[in-house]
Design a protein around this motif. Structure first.
Motif, PDB file in Angstrom:
ATOM      1  N   UNK A   7       0.823  -1.205   0.000  1.00  0.00           N
ATOM      2  CA  UNK A   7       0.000   0.000   0.000  1.00  0.00           C
ATOM      3  C   UNK A   7       0.859   1.257   0.000  1.00  0.00           C
ATOM      4  N   UNK A   8       1.984   1.206   0.704  1.00  0.00           N
ATOM      5  CA  UNK A   8       2.891   2.363   0.758  1.00  0.00           C
ATOM      6  C   UNK A   8       3.503   2.636  -0.608  1.00  0.00           C
ATOM      7  N   UNK A   9       3.960   1.565  -1.263  1.00  0.00           N
ATOM      8  CA  UNK A   9       4.543   1.706  -2.602  1.00  0.00           C
ATOM      9  C   UNK A   9       3.495   2.218  -3.587  1.00  0.00           C
ATOM     10  N   UNK A  10       2.276   1.676  -3.484  1.00  0.00           N
ATOM     11  CA  UNK A  10       1.191   2.108  -4.365  1.00  0.00           C
ATOM     12  C   UNK A  10       0.859   3.575  -4.153  1.00  0.00           C
ATOM     13  N   UNK A  11       0.883   4.006  -2.889  1.00  0.00           N
ATOM     14  CA  UNK A  11       0.588   5.408  -2.569  1.00  0.00           C
ATOM     15  C   UNK A  11       1.663   6.339  -3.124  1.00  0.00           C
ATOM     16  N   UNK A  12       2.920   5.931  -2.986  1.00  0.00           N
ATOM     17  CA  UNK A  12       4.036   6.739  -3.513  1.00  0.00           C
ATOM     18  C   UNK A  12       3.956   6.824  -5.035  1.00  0.00           C
ATOM     19  N   UNK A  13       3.652   5.681  -5.660  1.00  0.00           N
ATOM     20  CA  UNK A  13       3.550   5.620  -7.117  1.00  0.00           C
ATOM     21  C   UNK A  13       2.403   6.503  -7.617  1.00  0.00           C
ATOM     22  N   UNK A  14       1.247   6.426  -6.952  1.00  0.00           N
ATOM     23  CA  UNK A  14       0.106   7.250  -7.349  1.00  0.00           C
ATOM     24  C   UNK A  14       0.421   8.735  -7.174  1.00  0.00           C
ATOM     25  N   UNK A  15       1.131   9.072  -6.102  1.00  0.00           N
ATOM     26  CA  UNK A  15       1.530  10.468  -5.893  1.00  0.00           C
ATOM     27  C   UNK A  15       2.460  10.954  -6.992  1.00  0.00           C
ATOM     28  N   UNK A  16       3.368  10.072  -7.400  1.00  0.00           N
ATOM     29  CA  UNK A  16       4.302  10.400  -8.483  1.00  0.00           C
ATOM     30  C   UNK A  16       3.545  10.662  -9.792  1.00  0.00           C
TER      31      UNK A  16
END
Length: 344
Positions: A7-16
């Motif tokens: 979920x953390x990686x997905x959140x960072x990716x979506x923010x990017x």
């Protein structure tokens, strides 16, 4: 723990991607007056246009140039097609709708049916620029660096402006082209490729084909839709008439495999590269091949079934490059019967 990490990686990716989407909005707002220019560049310097018109015409300078341009462009086009098949990443106009974010403006050029990464347009224009620069003397090279750099920048901006690609997808496409062409044109590598026979090139192409088939099996086994990008395009494109059957992932791959198979069947390429041709013969023969290829493309059998459709694309592309690298040099070679008659 693993779920939290994902979920953390997905959140960072979506923010990017959210930051990159703001760039799309910004370009569409601030550069609307340049839309005709962006449209012209995206259409007239489409990878297919570069590979089937620009490259052969530039290659008329000499057979050595023709071989370098066709080989280099073929490798880059096939590489991007295979990567688009394997690497699944949304295009901006899909992603914003899937995330319920403010939609971006759509244009008829927005609706593409392949994965967003890497950008094929960006890869093609960078590859073409590198090939041109590699063949020029240092004096001419210094004169054309800046115009080619501006052209690449406009292409990147056009793909982002139309919502076809995120910025990083354009950059990755450009990096693949730059690294690929640079590696191919290394003196030792290029000499090896020139002197290697048909068997080597065909084996490499067969291995690449088997790799794509293996990836298809893996996707089916893991319940991943191999045609996900086509479904996304139909789902979010505002007008299905904007979608083209000739931009589908399978069609693109088979077309590019055919392009490189024509090159492979012309090996060893040193024969073609070292052939001196009579320009009074090579120019009209090349123009005839380009016109014939255009005619054959227009009459692609779109209503005869999927197998006939993609097979036709494969063999048309194969015939195109084989004609330019094998048939044309033999007919236009200085001292050949046709060349002598033309000179008389």
């Amino acid at each position: 723990m693993l779920i939290y990490f994902q979920k953390s990686i997905s959140s960072i990716y979506d923010g990017f991607l959210g930051h990159e989407l703001s760039l799309v909005h910004s370009l569409q707002t601030k550069f609307e007056q340049l839309e005709p220019l962006f449209e012209f560049v995206s259409e007239e310097l489409h990878p297919d246009v570069i590979a089937t018109y620009v490259v052969p015409l530039l290659g008329l300078y000499s057979m050595d140039a023709m071989v370098k341009y066709l080989y280099g462009m073929g490798v880059i086009m096939l590489s991007t097609s295979v990567l688009k098949w394997i690497v699944h990443e949304d295009r901006p106009y899909w992603w914003c709708r899937e995330k319920d974010l403010p939609s971006i403006s759509q244009h008829r050029l927005t609706c593409e049916t392949t994965s967003g990464i890497p950008s094929g347009h960006s890869a093609a224009i960078v590859a073409l620029s590198y090939l041109i620069l590699a063949y020029l003397s240092s004096g001419y090279r210094n004169l054309i660096y800046f115009p080619l750099g501006i052209l690449c920048l406009i292409m990147f901006m056009s793909r982002i402006y139309f919502g076809c690609h995120f910025l990083h997808q354009c950059i990755i496409g450009g990096m693949i082209a730059y690294g690929g062409i640079k590696y191919i044109l290394e003196p030792q590598m290029w000499q090896f490729l020139l002197e290697t026979g048909k068997k080597f090139h065909i084996i490499i192409l067969i291995a690449t084909g088997l790799f794509t088939l293996w990836s298809y099996v893996i996707m089916m086994y893991t319940n991943i839709d191999p045609h996900w990008s086509v479904r996304m395009a139909f789902k979010w494109c505002r007008d299905p008439m904007y979608l083209s059957h000739t931009s589908s992932p399978v069609y693109s791959m088979l077309k590019d495999f055919g392009y490189m198979m024509g090159v492979a069947l012309s090996a060893p390429l040193i024969k073609s590269a070292s052939t001196e041709v009579n320009p009074y013969m090579s120019v009209p023969i090349t123009l005839f091949i380009l016109i014939a290829n255009t005619f054959l493309k227009v009459y692609t059998p779109t209503q005869s079934g999927r197998f006939a459709f993609v097979s036709y694309a494969f063999f048309r592309s194969l015939f195109f490059t084989f004609s330019l690298l094998t048939i044309m040099p033999k007919l236009a070679m200085k001292g050949s019967l046709l060349s002598t008659k033309k000179a008389q």
